[in-house]
Structure formats: C-alpha cells, structure tokens
Design a protein around this motif. Structure first.
Motif, PDB file in Angstrom:
ATOM      1  N   GLU A 184      -6.360 -11.596   0.790  1.00  0.00           N
ATOM      2  CA  GLU A 184      -6.748 -12.162  -0.758  1.00  0.00           C
ATOM      3  C   GLU A 184      -5.375 -11.527  -1.693  1.00  0.00           C
ATOM      4  N   ALA A 185      -4.864 -12.228  -2.522  1.00  0.00           N
ATOM      5  CA  ALA A 185      -3.870 -11.688  -3.233  1.00  0.00           C
ATOM      6  C   ALA A 185      -4.835 -10.951  -4.413  1.00  0.00           C
ATOM      7  N   VAL A 186      -4.189  -9.683  -5.052  1.00  0.00           N
ATOM      8  CA  VAL A 186      -4.897  -8.889  -6.071  1.00  0.00           C
ATOM      9  C   VAL A 186      -3.993  -8.734  -7.056  1.00  0.00           C
ATOM     10  N   ASP A 187      -4.375  -8.996  -8.265  1.00  0.00           N
ATOM     11  CA  ASP A 187      -3.856  -8.659  -9.452  1.00  0.00           C
ATOM     12  C   ASP A 187      -3.618  -7.069  -9.732  1.00  0.00           C
TER      13      ASP A 187
ATOM     14  N   MET B 169      -3.365  -1.246  -0.773  1.00  0.00           N
ATOM     15  CA  MET B 169      -2.740  -2.441  -0.640  1.00  0.00           C
ATOM     16  C   MET B 169      -2.010  -2.563   0.624  1.00  0.00           C
ATOM     17  N   ASP B 170      -1.419  -1.155   1.001  1.00  0.00           N
ATOM     18  CA  ASP B 170      -0.801  -0.981   2.103  1.00  0.00           C
ATOM     19  C   ASP B 170      -1.030   0.198   2.850  1.00  0.00           C
ATOM     20  N   ALA B 171      -1.338   0.338   4.103  1.00  0.00           N
ATOM     21  CA  ALA B 171      -1.617   1.635   4.786  1.00  0.00           C
ATOM     22  C   ALA B 171      -0.682   1.809   6.006  1.00  0.00           C
TER      23      ALA B 171
ATOM     24  N   GLY C 166       9.390  -9.540   4.347  1.00  0.00           N
ATOM     25  CA  GLY C 166       8.130  -9.486   4.950  1.00  0.00           C
ATOM     26  C   GLY C 166       6.672  -9.612   4.387  1.00  0.00           C
ATOM     27  N   VAL C 167       6.903  -9.404   3.152  1.00  0.00           N
ATOM     28  CA  VAL C 167       5.420  -9.503   2.401  1.00  0.00           C
ATOM     29  C   VAL C 167       5.734 -10.417   1.231  1.00  0.00           C
ATOM     30  N   LYS C 168       4.858 -11.645   1.220  1.00  0.00           N
ATOM     31  CA  LYS C 168       4.911 -12.487   0.249  1.00  0.00           C
ATOM     32  C   LYS C 168       3.638 -13.216  -0.226  1.00  0.00           C
ATOM     33  N   VAL C 169       3.765 -13.364  -1.715  1.00  0.00           N
ATOM     34  CA  VAL C 169       2.539 -13.799  -2.220  1.00  0.00           C
ATOM     35  C   VAL C 169       2.634 -15.445  -2.184  1.00  0.00           C
ATOM     36  N   VAL C 170       1.648 -16.163  -1.646  1.00  0.00           N
ATOM     37  CA  VAL C 170       1.625 -17.784  -1.754  1.00  0.00           C
ATOM     38  C   VAL C 170       0.521 -18.155  -2.457  1.00  0.00           C
TER      39      VAL C 170
ATOM     40  N   ALA D  10       6.990  -0.581  11.087  1.00  0.00           N
ATOM     41  CA  ALA D  10       8.036  -0.034  10.186  1.00  0.00           C
ATOM     42  C   ALA D  10       7.597  -0.787   8.809  1.00  0.00           C
ATOM     43  N   GLY D  11       8.055   0.267   7.965  1.00  0.00           N
ATOM     44  CA  GLY D  11       7.947   0.052   6.326  1.00  0.00           C
ATOM     45  C   GLY D  11       9.076  -0.538   5.798  1.00  0.00           C
ATOM     46  N   GLY D  12       9.179  -0.955   4.589  1.00  0.00           N
ATOM     47  CA  GLY D  12      10.152  -1.604   3.875  1.00  0.00           C
ATOM     48  C   GLY D  12      10.100  -2.944   3.930  1.00  0.00           C
ATOM     49  N   ARG D  13       8.993  -3.463   4.392  1.00  0.00           N
ATOM     50  CA  ARG D  13       9.019  -5.082   4.775  1.00  0.00           C
ATOM     51  C   ARG D  13       9.170  -5.811   3.650  1.00  0.00           C
ATOM     52  N   GLY D  14       8.588  -5.302   2.565  1.00  0.00           N
ATOM     53  CA  GLY D  14       8.417  -6.063   1.116  1.00  0.00           C
ATOM     54  C   GLY D  14       9.813  -6.517   0.745  1.00  0.00           C
ATOM     55  N   LYS D  15      10.792  -5.556   0.796  1.00  0.00           N
ATOM     56  CA  LYS D  15      12.149  -5.807   0.236  1.00  0.00           C
ATOM     57  C   LYS D  15      12.918  -6.673   1.320  1.00  0.00           C
TER      58      LYS D  15
ATOM     59  N   CYS E  89      -2.642 -16.136  -1.558  1.00  0.00           N
ATOM     60  CA  CYS E  89      -2.841 -14.990  -0.667  1.00  0.00           C
ATOM     61  C   CYS E  89      -1.687 -14.258  -0.712  1.00  0.00           C
ATOM     62  N   VAL E  90      -1.564 -12.892   0.235  1.00  0.00           N
ATOM     63  CA  VAL E  90      -0.485 -12.245   0.407  1.00  0.00           C
ATOM     64  C   VAL E  90      -0.325 -12.510   1.941  1.00  0.00           C
ATOM     65  N   VAL E  91       0.945 -12.753   2.240  1.00  0.00           N
ATOM     66  CA  VAL E  91       1.229 -13.042   3.703  1.00  0.00           C
ATOM     67  C   VAL E  91       2.121 -11.802   4.333  1.00  0.00           C
ATOM     68  N   LYS E  92       1.621 -10.942   5.159  1.00  0.00           N
ATOM     69  CA  LYS E  92       2.256  -9.781   5.549  1.00  0.00           C
ATOM     70  C   LYS E  92       2.691  -9.643   6.839  1.00  0.00           C
ATOM     71  N   ALA E  93       3.789  -9.651   7.261  1.00  0.00           N
ATOM     72  CA  ALA E  93       4.503  -9.399   8.754  1.00  0.00           C
ATOM     73  C   ALA E  93       3.954  -8.066   9.133  1.00  0.00           C
TER      74      ALA E  93
ATOM     75  N   ILE F 132      -1.189   5.754   2.006  1.00  0.00           N
ATOM     76  CA  ILE F 132      -1.369   4.613   1.133  1.00  0.00           C
ATOM     77  C   ILE F 132      -0.203   4.167   0.290  1.00  0.00           C
ATOM     78  N   ASN F 133       0.470   3.219   0.307  1.00  0.00           N
ATOM     79  CA  ASN F 133       1.461   3.139  -0.640  1.00  0.00           C
ATOM     80  C   ASN F 133       1.757   1.620  -0.610  1.00  0.00           C
ATOM     81  N   PRO F 134       1.429   1.089  -1.716  1.00  0.00           N
ATOM     82  CA  PRO F 134       0.725   1.326  -2.945  1.00  0.00           C
ATOM     83  C   PRO F 134      -0.738   1.278  -2.701  1.00  0.00           C
ATOM     84  N   LEU F 135      -1.384   2.561  -3.408  1.00  0.00           N
ATOM     85  CA  LEU F 135      -2.686   2.535  -3.723  1.00  0.00           C
ATOM     86  C   LEU F 135      -2.629   1.898  -5.256  1.00  0.00           C
TER      87      LEU F 135
HETATM   88  P1  GDP Z   1       5.856  -2.392   2.436  1.00  0.00           P
HETATM   89  O1  GDP Z   1       7.197  -2.852   1.819  1.00  0.00           O
HETATM   90  O2  GDP Z   1       6.400  -2.501   3.941  1.00  0.00           O
HETATM   91  O3  GDP Z   1       5.815  -1.059   2.334  1.00  0.00           O
HETATM   92  O4  GDP Z   1       4.857  -3.422   2.330  1.00  0.00           O
HETATM   93  P2  GDP Z   1       3.662  -3.243   1.239  1.00  0.00           P
HETATM   94  O5  GDP Z   1       2.636  -3.541   1.843  1.00  0.00           O
HETATM   95  O6  GDP Z   1       3.525  -2.220   0.573  1.00  0.00           O
HETATM   96  O7  GDP Z   1       3.996  -4.730   0.200  1.00  0.00           O
HETATM   97  C1  GDP Z   1       5.164  -4.334  -0.730  1.00  0.00           C
HETATM   98  C2  GDP Z   1       4.735  -4.645  -2.150  1.00  0.00           C
HETATM   99  O8  GDP Z   1       4.348  -5.870  -2.260  1.00  0.00           O
HETATM  100  C3  GDP Z   1       3.722  -3.511  -2.736  1.00  0.00           C
HETATM  101  O9  GDP Z   1       4.368  -2.498  -3.043  1.00  0.00           O
HETATM  102  C4  GDP Z   1       2.966  -4.467  -3.776  1.00  0.00           C
HETATM  103  O10 GDP Z   1       3.804  -4.370  -5.027  1.00  0.00           O
HETATM  104  C5  GDP Z   1       3.228  -6.114  -3.214  1.00  0.00           C
HETATM  105  N1  GDP Z   1       1.944  -6.601  -3.052  1.00  0.00           N
HETATM  106  C6  GDP Z   1       1.454  -6.293  -1.855  1.00  0.00           C
HETATM  107  N2  GDP Z   1       0.206  -6.938  -1.792  1.00  0.00           N
HETATM  108  C7  GDP Z   1       0.010  -7.779  -2.952  1.00  0.00           C
HETATM  109  C8  GDP Z   1      -0.982  -8.359  -3.635  1.00  0.00           C
HETATM  110  O11 GDP Z   1      -2.171  -8.694  -3.251  1.00  0.00           O
HETATM  111  N3  GDP Z   1      -0.834  -8.667  -4.960  1.00  0.00           N
HETATM  112  C9  GDP Z   1       0.484  -8.554  -5.476  1.00  0.00           C
HETATM  113  N4  GDP Z   1       0.633  -8.935  -6.943  1.00  0.00           N
HETATM  114  N5  GDP Z   1       1.430  -7.683  -4.976  1.00  0.00           N
HETATM  115  C10 GDP Z   1       1.191  -7.290  -3.768  1.00  0.00           C
END
Ligand code: GDP
Ligand code: MN
Length: 385
Positions: free
Chosen positions: A99-102, A211-213, A58-62, A50-55, A42-46, A197-200
């Motif tokens: 659900e994690a997506v490739d 994937m993010d909205a 706040g967004v991690k694959v488990v 605000a955006g910029g969570r990934g870096k 899965c992907v766990v998303k806070a 939508i980033n990323p579509l």
């Molecule tokens: P943001 O940093 O707040 O914009 O959060 P995002 O939801 O955009 O997540 C950051 C990044 O995590 C995305 O740009 C993706 O590259 C990655 N990510 C999010 N969901 C998935 C997923 O299901 N699978 C994979 N491989 N990467 C994901």
C-alpha cells in the motif's frame, strides 16, 4: 547471509515494528491482483539482494492495478543494475507490492556489528532515504552513532537520546524508543550482522513506519536457525559461491586471472599478498579448510576452473592434517575430468610431499612445482606472462 526486503519486513513486523501492508508476487498477474487487493494506489518494489533500487527504477508508485501489472511485466526477468550490484546487475524474480504511504519525513536507522569495537553499533540520521551515502560522506555530523555494551544491552534512555537527536518529540519520540528497543531485540534474537531501516518514516497521519528493511544474518549463527537456509533466494547468488557453500569451501570471486586453491584462511591471505607482490592478480579467494578430503580438493579445483576469467591455477597447500599425495590425487582427478590444459603451479609441503610431487610430475598435466611460496607465485605469474 542476505534475505529479501519482504522477508526482513516480516521479521521486523513480528517484533512489533510497524510495516506497510503488502504482498509478494511472482508474476505480473499476481502484481495486478495484489494491487487490486491493496486498493490500487501502491508501491511496486523489485526484490533483489541489493539497495539503491529506487534510483535504478526498481521502486515505483502506481495508481491503478493495470499500471502495476505493466510495471511487473517490465521488471520481471530484467537485470536491475544499482551501485550495489556491480555492472551485471541482479535479476528480478520477486516483486513486493505494498500500500502506498504518504510520507512526511524520512529517517535512517540501523544496528550493525562493528568489528573494530566487537560490539553492536546503533546508527541513526534525520536525513534518511536514498541519499544516505552522500549524507554520510558530506556531513558526517548528521549521523548519530552509539556503541552498545553487550552486558547492559541497549537502555531506554540511550534509545531516547537517539530519538531526540532525530528531532522527534512527544508520543512519536516514545514510539521511536520502543521501535529502537524492538530493533535491538530483533538483532540479538535473530543473530543479525545488520538490521537496517531506510527510510524509517513518519507518515502524514503521524505514525512511524519501516518503509524499507534490510537484514543480514551472521553466517556463523545460521546453524542456530533451521529456517534460514530455506529463506535464501538462489537466483540472487553467484553460481560458484553456491557450489562452494555445498562443499563447505570458503570461496570469494575476485577480479584477476590466477585461480587460487589454498588451505587455511591465513595462508590464503598470505598467498594473495605474495601473488600481488610479484605482479599477479588473484581470481578468487578459496580456502578448502584444514582437513579437506580428496573429493573436496577436486570440487574446489572444478569451481576454480568454472570461472572463465581463470587463465592459470596456483595451489598452495600445507599438508598437516591433509596428506600431500591425497591433494595431488584430487588435483589430477579434477583436472583430467574437466580436460584442463591451463598452466598449474603447485606449492606444497608437509606429510608425503615427495609422493605428491611424483604423482603430479607423472600426471601429464601442464604443471610446475614451486619450491616455496615466493618461487611458486613467481612461476605462475611467469607462465601467464
Ligand atoms: P532502495 O532505493 O533500494 O533503498 O529502496 P526503498 O525501498 O528505500 O525505496 C526508495 C524510496 O522510495 C524511499 O526512500 C521512499 O522515498 C520511496 N518510497 C518507498 N515506498 C514509498 C511509499 O509507499 N510512498 C512514497 N511516497 N514513497 C515511497
Ligand atoms: Mn532504502
């Protein structure tokens, strides 16, 4: 008005835009259960406003439900700091488990209101993902923009032009055309200021997916959608801004130390300009509106004083609809209630101005009267200096 990613995705889904399967969790146990239901990977998303969570972590694959739970424990209650939150960050109270997506490739797609053309603008880039701000800065030619004519709306050929510019072809291109048209429909029907939508992504399986909205509703249209106020997550908002909203005051916190109370947006902006001109730094923008009551003025005054950065207050009111003696009563009431000893400068003009000034002089507050806007601004700056 902001909403969370999971709410934005629900809306996009209702407009036929593909989104990953997911669940919202309020506790780490719920995170674990959701991860189990979704198959563990899965992907766990806070969820924060605000955006910029990934870096920011706040967004991690488990890969296992227990791992998801651990991450949940780590994230809940934590303040996530990203380039969009400011240094104090935003508290994580909800987590989206998906659900994690490739992912094969990531795109950027949004529609936003462009104030300079007064039209919606479609923005797209083949270089989507977490680096989009950098792409926009360093290689603006990679960002495609299209202004939408409100009378003809977005036409399929225009959407196709964008899809082709993203490098898509065949059925994927046609799917993207449909998605873009649906996004525009969503934007109009939901009165959005922004849908992003980033990323579509194109998945490894070859599907488009959001994937993010991010959705931002136009505040001026909230009255047309009775469900919107209930969608707000107050834990993500500034307390003072919430209070101001209740009393229908336009309040925006700024970085300085002079609290400002003004009626009318134009006068409020002029007041901030003149304060700056004389070396003052406004602590806020506050418009109490044209026909504010004594109660509203008192509430506005209390909101200003709750801001710990405020070291003095500058009131600039034109008593047209509102009488100056009523304003003065509101100020005195509020200042006494919260035992305010801070310096106050009041500049007012209009009906019953002499009565208003007299009330202030006799109030025992640390108050001075400004003869005009410039004089008032200079006085408050001097009182603080
Ligand atoms: P943001 O940093 O707040 O914009 O959060 P995002 O939801 O955009 O997540 C950051 C990044 O995590 C995305 O740009 C993706 O590259 C990655 N990510 C999010 N969901 C998935 C997923 O299901 N699978 C994979 N491989 N990467 C994901
Ligand atoms: Mn994103």
């Amino acid at each position: 008005m902001n909403i969370h990613e999971y709410q934005a995705k629900e809306i996009l889904g209702s407009f036929g835009i593909p989104i990953p399967r997911g669940r919202v969790a309020l506790t780490s146990d719920q995170v674990e259960r959701a991860a189990k239901e979704l198959g563990g990977h899965c992907v766990v998303k806070a969820q924060i406003y605000a955006g910029g969570r990934g870096k920011a972590g706040g967004v991690k694959v488990v890969h296992h439900p227990e791992q998801a739970q651990e991450l949940g424990k780590e994230l809940f209650g934590r303040r996530l700091v990203t380039p969009q939150t400011g240094p104090e960050g935003l508290k994580v109270r909800r987590i989206l488990v998906e659900e994690a997506v490739d992912i094969a490739s990531e795109f950027y797609l949004s529609i936003t209101l462009d104030r300079s053309t007064s039209r919606y603008c479609l923005i797209a880039s083949a270089e989507g993902g977490v680096e989009i701000e950098e792409v926009a800065q360093k290689s603006p030619e990679k960002i495609h923009m299209l202004t939408i004519d409100p009378f003809t709306g977005l036409r399929p050929y225009q959407a196709r032009k964008i899809a082709l510019a993203l490098g898509l072809s065949g059925t994927l291109c046609e799917d993207c055309v449909t998605l873009i048209l649906n996004l525009y429909r969503c934007c109009l029907e939901k009165d959005c200021f922004l849908v992003e939508i980033n990323p579509l992504v194109v998945t490894r399986a070859g599907w488009l997916m959001a994937m993010d909205a991010k959705i931002n509703f136009d505040d001026n249209a909230v009255y047309r959608h009775h469900e919107y106020p209930d969608m707000l997550d107050y834990s993500q908002l500034d307390n003072l801004e919430i209070n101001a909203g209740k009393y229908d005051l336009s309040y925006i916190k700024l970085k300085g130390n002079i609290g400002c109370m003004v009626n009318g947006a134009g006068l409020a902006m002029a007041t901030l300009d003149v304060l700056k001109e004389f070396g003052g730094e406004p602590a806020n923008f506050l418009d109490v509106g044209g026909g504010a009551t004594r109660e509203k003025v008192a509430e506005a005054f209390k909101i200003i004083l709750q801001d710990e950065d405020v070291k003095g207050v500058f009131v600039n009111i034109f008593g047209g609809i509102m009488r100056c003696d009523v304003i003065a009563q509101g100020i005195i009431e509020a200042a006494c209630e919260v035992h305010c000893a801070l310096p106050i400068v009041v500049r007012m003009d209009g009906s019953k101005v002499e009565e208003g000034k007299k009330l202030l002089f006799e109030s025992g507050l640390n108050v001075q009267i400004g003869e005009n806007l410039g004089d008032g601004a200079q006085r408050i700056v001097k009182m603080l200096g």
